[in-house]
Motif scaffolding. Structure first.
Motif, short mmCIF file in Angstrom:
data_model
loop_
_atom_site.label_atom_id
_atom_site.label_comp_id
_atom_site.label_asym_id
_atom_site.label_seq_id
_atom_site.Cartn_x
_atom_site.Cartn_y
_atom_site.Cartn_z
N GLN A 1 -1.78 0.60 -8.68
CA GLN A 1 -2.34 -0.68 -8.25
C GLN A 1 -1.54 -1.84 -8.81
O GLN A 1 -1.37 -2.86 -8.14
CB GLN A 1 -3.81 -0.76 -8.69
CG GLN A 1 -4.68 0.24 -7.94
CD GLN A 1 -6.10 0.25 -8.44
OE1 GLN A 1 -6.66 -0.80 -8.74
NE2 GLN A 1 -6.70 1.42 -8.54
N CYS B 1 0.83 -1.21 0.00
CA CYS B 1 0.00 0.00 0.00
C CYS B 1 0.86 1.25 0.00
O CYS B 1 0.54 2.24 -0.66
CB CYS B 1 -0.92 0.00 1.22
SG CYS B 1 -2.31 -1.13 1.13
N PHE C 1 1.40 -2.15 -6.66
CA PHE C 1 0.96 -2.75 -5.39
C PHE C 1 1.01 -4.27 -5.47
O PHE C 1 1.60 -4.94 -4.63
CB PHE C 1 -0.47 -2.27 -5.09
CG PHE C 1 -1.13 -2.97 -3.94
CD1 PHE C 1 -1.84 -4.14 -4.13
CD2 PHE C 1 -1.03 -2.45 -2.66
CE1 PHE C 1 -2.45 -4.78 -3.08
CE2 PHE C 1 -1.64 -3.09 -1.60
CZ PHE C 1 -2.36 -4.25 -1.81
N ALA D 1 -5.55 3.21 -0.92
CA ALA D 1 -4.22 3.81 -0.75
C ALA D 1 -3.87 4.77 -1.89
O ALA D 1 -3.50 5.92 -1.64
CB ALA D 1 -3.16 2.72 -0.59
N GLY E 1 -7.42 -2.02 0.43
CA GLY E 1 -6.15 -1.31 0.49
C GLY E 1 -5.66 -0.90 -0.88
O GLY E 1 -5.19 0.22 -1.08
N VAL E 2 -5.80 -1.81 -1.84
CA VAL E 2 -5.30 -1.52 -3.18
C VAL E 2 -6.07 -0.38 -3.82
O VAL E 2 -5.55 0.35 -4.66
CB VAL E 2 -5.35 -2.78 -4.07
CG1 VAL E 2 -6.75 -3.12 -4.48
CG2 VAL E 2 -4.47 -2.62 -5.30
#
Length: 199
Positions: free
Chosen positions: A152, A133, A155, A174, A170-171
């Motif tokens: 992403q 993140c 990530f 963040a 989270g993806v």
């Protein structure tokens, strides 16, 4: 990310005599001697930094990047390594070298995330998640939302394994939140510098 962006721009303005907010690549009429000496100064500072870092036994090894930290070390990333890599990137870019800041952004973003994760004693998988993140948020912040897709992707690259569906929060959050914060800070930063330049 915002601090690094402002610092590199301030360094370029100082070294090359640029007006507040002006970009080096779009500026004409810069003294040729300055164009020659400023990158040399940056190289000299980097050389001294490498010598200084080499004196510390713990830092003689190569710095660990976020992907390696997640793949091999369970998200355990050295904050000291992150500061060194980010500082080197900042100096290189600020002195006019054609070096992107993305490596420094992701390194410091992941380093701070790893530090926070270790402070809160997160489990191995959760630590890897928060480090990912941090990397995604750092990349998204650089383009104020335009880099959400690449962020992403980075990530998932830094996570290096399949995560459960709960990780999708989270993806998504963040990069989006980072781009909003970065945009707000950068709107304040340039206007503050412009007001200072007028006085």
């Amino acid at each position: 990310v915002s601090a690094m962006n402002i610092a590199t721009q301030s360094l370029r303005e100082l070294l090359y005599g640029l007006p507040a907010g002006a970009r080096l690549s779009a500026s004409a009429g810069i003294d040729p001697l300055t164009l020659l000496l400023a990158p040399c100064l940056g190289g000299a500072v980097l050389g001294l930094m490498i010598l200084a870092v080499g004196r510390f036994r713990a830092m003689r090894r190569a710095a660990i990047d976020p992907i390696e930290a997640n793949a091999l070390r369970g998200g355990n990333l050295s904050m000291r390594d992150s500061v060194v890599v980010s500082s080197q990137t900042l100096i290189s870019n600020g002195c006019g070298a054609s070096v992107g800041l993305e490596a420094g952004y992701t390194q410091i973003g992941s380093g701070i995330a790893s530090l926070l994760g270790k402070f809160f004693n997160l489990r191995r998988n959760d630590l890897r998640l928060i480090v990912g993140c941090g990397a995604a948020a750092a990349i998204a912040g650089t383009a104020s939302g335009k880099a959400s897709g690449p962020a992403q992707y980075s990530f998932w690259m830094s996570i290096s394994t399949r995560q459960e569906s709960a990780s999708l929060g989270g993806v998504r959050s963040a990069p989006d939140n980072s781009s909003r914060v970065f945009g707000a800070v950068m709107r304040i930063g340039p206007s503050w510098k412009y007001r200072m330049a007028r006085h």
